[in-house]
Motif scaffolding. Structure first.
Motif, PDB file in Angstrom:
ATOM      1  N   CYS A 149      21.157  40.934  -7.388  1.00 23.80           N
ATOM      2  CA  CYS A 149      22.035  40.817  -8.556  1.00 23.80           C
ATOM      3  C   CYS A 149      23.078  39.747  -8.242  1.00 23.80           C
ATOM      4  N   ALA A 150      23.056  38.681  -9.030  1.00 26.73           N
ATOM      5  CA  ALA A 150      23.964  37.565  -8.806  1.00 26.73           C
ATOM      6  C   ALA A 150      25.018  37.517  -9.900  1.00 26.73           C
ATOM      7  N   ALA A 151      26.256  37.386  -9.494  1.00 27.58           N
ATOM      8  CA  ALA A 151      27.357  37.208 -10.426  1.00 27.58           C
ATOM      9  C   ALA A 151      27.637  35.719 -10.576  1.00 27.58           C
ATOM     10  N   SER A 152      27.867  35.289 -11.818  1.00 24.98           N
ATOM     11  CA  SER A 152      28.132  33.878 -12.061  1.00 24.98           C
ATOM     12  C   SER A 152      29.228  33.735 -13.103  1.00 24.98           C
ATOM     13  N   GLY A 153      29.780  32.536 -13.182  1.00 25.08           N
ATOM     14  CA  GLY A 153      30.857  32.285 -14.125  1.00 25.08           C
ATOM     15  C   GLY A 153      32.140  31.946 -13.387  1.00 25.08           C
ATOM     16  N   ASN A 154      33.242  32.036 -14.098  1.00 28.22           N
ATOM     17  CA  ASN A 154      34.537  31.686 -13.519  1.00 28.22           C
ATOM     18  C   ASN A 154      35.104  32.891 -12.764  1.00 28.22           C
ATOM     19  N   ILE A 155      34.600  33.086 -11.563  1.00 35.02           N
ATOM     20  CA  ILE A 155      34.949  34.250 -10.760  1.00 35.02           C
ATOM     21  C   ILE A 155      36.016  33.892  -9.738  1.00 35.02           C
ATOM     22  N   ALA A 156      37.072  34.692  -9.733  1.00 34.46           N
ATOM     23  CA  ALA A 156      38.110  34.512  -8.723  1.00 34.46           C
ATOM     24  C   ALA A 156      37.855  35.419  -7.521  1.00 34.46           C
ATOM     25  N   ASP A 157      37.430  36.651  -7.811  1.00 33.16           N
ATOM     26  CA  ASP A 157      37.243  37.614  -6.722  1.00 33.16           C
ATOM     27  C   ASP A 157      36.368  38.761  -7.209  1.00 33.16           C
ATOM     28  N   ILE A 158      35.646  39.359  -6.276  1.00 30.73           N
ATOM     29  CA  ILE A 158      34.820  40.517  -6.569  1.00 30.73           C
ATOM     30  C   ILE A 158      35.234  41.654  -5.653  1.00 30.73           C
ATOM     31  N   ASN A 159      35.467  42.803  -6.218  1.00 34.94           N
ATOM     32  CA  ASN A 159      35.822  43.978  -5.434  1.00 34.94           C
ATOM     33  C   ASN A 159      34.534  44.702  -5.063  1.00 34.94           C
ATOM     34  N   PHE A 160      34.279  45.828  -5.618  1.00 35.01           N
ATOM     35  CA  PHE A 160      33.054  46.540  -5.256  1.00 35.01           C
ATOM     36  C   PHE A 160      31.870  46.025  -6.065  1.00 35.01           C
ATOM     37  N   MET A 161      30.677  46.236  -5.511  1.00 34.68           N
ATOM     38  CA  MET A 161      29.428  45.971  -6.213  1.00 34.68           C
ATOM     39  C   MET A 161      28.552  47.208  -6.051  1.00 34.68           C
ATOM     40  N   ARG A 162      27.889  47.628  -7.095  1.00 34.08           N
ATOM     41  CA  ARG A 162      27.139  48.881  -7.085  1.00 34.08           C
ATOM     42  C   ARG A 162      25.800  48.742  -7.774  1.00 34.08           C
ATOM     43  N   TRP A 163      24.910  49.631  -7.417  1.00 31.51           N
ATOM     44  CA  TRP A 163      23.635  49.785  -8.114  1.00 31.51           C
ATOM     45  C   TRP A 163      23.585  51.183  -8.711  1.00 31.51           C
ATOM     46  N   TYR A 164      23.231  51.236  -9.980  1.00 31.47           N
ATOM     47  CA  TYR A 164      22.977  52.484 -10.688  1.00 31.47           C
ATOM     48  C   TYR A 164      21.512  52.493 -11.103  1.00 31.47           C
ATOM     49  N   ARG A 165      21.033  53.656 -11.478  1.00 30.50           N
ATOM     50  CA  ARG A 165      19.686  53.740 -12.031  1.00 30.50           C
ATOM     51  C   ARG A 165      19.643  54.815 -13.114  1.00 30.50           C
ATOM     52  N   GLN A 166      18.705  54.632 -14.009  1.00 28.52           N
ATOM     53  CA  GLN A 166      18.484  55.625 -15.052  1.00 28.52           C
ATOM     54  C   GLN A 166      16.988  55.826 -15.203  1.00 28.52           C
TER      55      GLN A 166
ATOM     56  N   PRO B 182      13.499  58.024 -16.564  1.00 29.05           N
ATOM     57  CA  PRO B 182      13.068  58.525 -17.873  1.00 29.05           C
ATOM     58  C   PRO B 182      13.653  59.907 -18.154  1.00 29.05           C
ATOM     59  N   GLY B 183      14.375  60.032 -19.257  1.00 31.73           N
ATOM     60  CA  GLY B 183      14.945  61.307 -19.633  1.00 31.73           C
ATOM     61  C   GLY B 183      16.080  61.782 -18.770  1.00 31.73           C
ATOM     62  N   LYS B 184      16.635  60.882 -17.952  1.00 28.27           N
ATOM     63  CA  LYS B 184      17.716  61.267 -17.042  1.00 28.27           C
ATOM     64  C   LYS B 184      18.987  60.497 -17.351  1.00 28.27           C
ATOM     65  N   GLN B 185      20.081  61.018 -16.832  1.00 30.48           N
ATOM     66  CA  GLN B 185      21.342  60.304 -16.960  1.00 30.48           C
ATOM     67  C   GLN B 185      21.438  59.206 -15.904  1.00 30.48           C
ATOM     68  N   ARG B 186      22.248  58.214 -16.208  1.00 36.15           N
ATOM     69  CA  ARG B 186      22.464  57.151 -15.231  1.00 36.15           C
ATOM     70  C   ARG B 186      23.194  57.725 -14.020  1.00 36.15           C
ATOM     71  N   GLU B 187      22.759  57.331 -12.819  1.00 40.05           N
ATOM     72  CA  GLU B 187      23.395  57.812 -11.600  1.00 40.05           C
ATOM     73  C   GLU B 187      23.685  56.655 -10.652  1.00 40.05           C
ATOM     74  N   LEU B 188      24.723  56.837  -9.866  1.00 39.01           N
ATOM     75  CA  LEU B 188      25.113  55.835  -8.879  1.00 39.01           C
ATOM     76  C   LEU B 188      24.193  55.953  -7.669  1.00 39.01           C
ATOM     77  N   VAL B 189      23.559  54.862  -7.307  1.00 38.58           N
ATOM     78  CA  VAL B 189      22.611  54.852  -6.201  1.00 38.58           C
ATOM     79  C   VAL B 189      23.262  54.392  -4.905  1.00 38.58           C
ATOM     80  N   ALA B 190      24.001  53.304  -4.974  1.00 34.99           N
ATOM     81  CA  ALA B 190      24.614  52.749  -3.770  1.00 34.99           C
ATOM     82  C   ALA B 190      25.762  51.841  -4.165  1.00 34.99           C
ATOM     83  N   GLY B 191      26.739  51.747  -3.271  1.00 35.73           N
ATOM     84  CA  GLY B 191      27.879  50.889  -3.522  1.00 35.73           C
ATOM     85  C   GLY B 191      28.344  50.229  -2.247  1.00 35.73           C
ATOM     86  N   ILE B 192      28.977  49.071  -2.392  1.00 42.10           N
ATOM     87  CA  ILE B 192      29.534  48.348  -1.254  1.00 42.10           C
ATOM     88  C   ILE B 192      30.848  47.739  -1.703  1.00 42.10           C
ATOM     89  N   ASN B 193      31.875  47.881  -0.859  1.00 43.86           N
ATOM     90  CA  ASN B 193      33.165  47.360  -1.281  1.00 43.86           C
ATOM     91  C   ASN B 193      33.463  46.012  -0.623  1.00 43.86           C
TER      92      ASN B 193
END
Length: 120
Positions: free
Chosen positions: A21-38, A40-51
């Motif tokens: 996952c690449a972030a682009s644009g006029n970025i000054a800084d990025i704090n945390f980055m995370r992956w979620y998943r959803q 079939p028939g389930k709620q979105r859940e947090l899979v992993a994060g990195i600060n």
């Protein structure tokens, strides 16, 4: 600012994939980055994060199989997924807390999602 996720696909049980996952644009800084998943028939859940100092956290069911990492120079976060199981089938979304240039505040951004299907 936008996030672009890619790397999903169809893999057999026990296989592996690497999401990016690449972030682009006029970025000054990025704090945390995370992956979620959803699944079939389930709620979105947090899979992993990195600060900003590379501390990581994982959903219990993926710990030991998935690894999150980031390349700050490329504003990119990765999710290495090994020993995939059918229950890992889901649309995976990346999420990041970003401060845009000329802004004094942080905002959450979401990628468009990439489908991971684990099936024989």
């Amino acid at each position: 600012v936008q996030l672009q996720a890619y790397g999903g696909g169809l893999v057999p049980p026990g296989g592996y994939l690497r999401l990016s996952c690449a972030a682009s644009g006029n970025i000054a800084d990025i704090n945390f980055m995370r992956w979620y998943r959803q699944g079939p028939g389930k709620q979105r859940e947090l899979v992993a994060g990195i600060n900003a100092v590379d501390n990581t956290d994982y959903l219990h069911s993926v710990r030991g199989r998935f690894t999150i990492s980031r390349d700050s120079a490329k504003n990119t976060v990765y999710l290495q997924m090994n020993s995939l199981k059918p229950e890992d089938t889901a649309v995976y979304y990346c999420n990041a807390k970003i401060r845009a240039q000329s802004a004094d505040w942080w905002s959450p951004y979401w990628g468009q999602g990439t489908l991971v299907t684990v099936s024989s």
